[in-house]
Scaffold this motif. Structure first.
Motif, PDB file in Angstrom:
ATOM      1  N   THR A  22     -68.864  17.688  44.799  1.00 23.14           N
ATOM      2  CA  THR A  22     -69.625  17.638  46.034  1.00 23.14           C
ATOM      3  C   THR A  22     -69.810  19.036  46.573  1.00 23.14           C
ATOM      4  N   HIS A  50     -70.247   6.517  42.939  1.00 20.41           N
ATOM      5  CA  HIS A  50     -70.676   5.508  43.913  1.00 20.41           C
ATOM      6  C   HIS A  50     -69.612   5.346  45.006  1.00 20.41           C
ATOM      7  N   GLU A  51     -68.360   5.278  44.606  1.00 19.54           N
ATOM      8  CA  GLU A  51     -67.267   5.166  45.580  1.00 19.54           C
ATOM      9  C   GLU A  51     -67.194   6.397  46.474  1.00 19.54           C
ATOM     10  N   ALA A  52     -67.453   7.580  45.912  1.00 17.48           N
ATOM     11  CA  ALA A  52     -67.414   8.811  46.705  1.00 17.48           C
ATOM     12  C   ALA A  52     -68.467   8.777  47.803  1.00 17.48           C
ATOM     13  N   GLU A  54     -69.880   6.070  49.139  1.00 20.65           N
ATOM     14  CA  GLU A  54     -69.473   5.059  50.120  1.00 20.65           C
ATOM     15  C   GLU A  54     -68.372   5.595  51.029  1.00 20.65           C
ATOM     16  N   THR A  55     -67.401   6.291  50.461  1.00 19.73           N
ATOM     17  CA  THR A  55     -66.292   6.843  51.246  1.00 19.73           C
ATOM     18  C   THR A  55     -66.792   7.878  52.238  1.00 19.73           C
ATOM     19  N   LEU A  56     -67.708   8.749  51.817  1.00 19.47           N
ATOM     20  CA  LEU A  56     -68.280   9.752  52.721  1.00 19.47           C
ATOM     21  C   LEU A  56     -68.979   9.087  53.897  1.00 19.47           C
ATOM     22  N   GLU A  57     -69.790   8.073  53.598  1.00 21.49           N
ATOM     23  CA  GLU A  57     -70.525   7.381  54.657  1.00 21.49           C
ATOM     24  C   GLU A  57     -69.592   6.629  55.598  1.00 21.49           C
ATOM     25  N   GLU A  58     -68.561   5.972  55.062  1.00 23.27           N
ATOM     26  CA  GLU A  58     -67.597   5.257  55.898  1.00 23.27           C
ATOM     27  C   GLU A  58     -66.802   6.224  56.774  1.00 23.27           C
ATOM     28  N   ALA A  59     -66.373   7.347  56.200  1.00 20.50           N
ATOM     29  CA  ALA A  59     -65.590   8.323  56.965  1.00 20.50           C
ATOM     30  C   ALA A  59     -66.432   8.921  58.084  1.00 20.50           C
TER      31      ALA A  59
END
Length: 79
Positions: A22, A50-52, A54-59
């Motif tokens: 990133t 994909h998980e990265a 999603e994690t960025l958006e959730e955080a």
């Protein structure tokens, strides 16, 4: 950093042995809020990429910080 980590990725970002990583920049939108732009270097069918994202958006949502995620397919991008 582990032996498979790369510290020479664009923007000082780290990347693992698969070449994903990133790069992030922040820009102040007012006196208190930073808008964050993140580039995720990924591959097709990469569940970790994909998980990265999603994690960025959730955080970002959890701390109420605007975020823009740009995905760059490392296999399709000539750079």
């Amino acid at each position: 950093m582990g032996s498979d980590d790369r510290s020479d990725a664009p923007g000082g970002a780290s990347a693992d042995a698969s070449g994903t990583g990133t790069d992030a920049t922040a820009e102040r939108t007012d006196d208190t809020t930073l808008a964050v732009s993140v580039t995720v270097y990924s591959r097709d069918h990469c569940h970790l990429c994909h998980e990265a994202v999603e994690t960025l958006e959730e955080a970002a949502s959890a701390v109420d910080v605007p975020v823009t995620v740009e995905e760059v397919d490392v296999d399709a991008d000539p750079q």
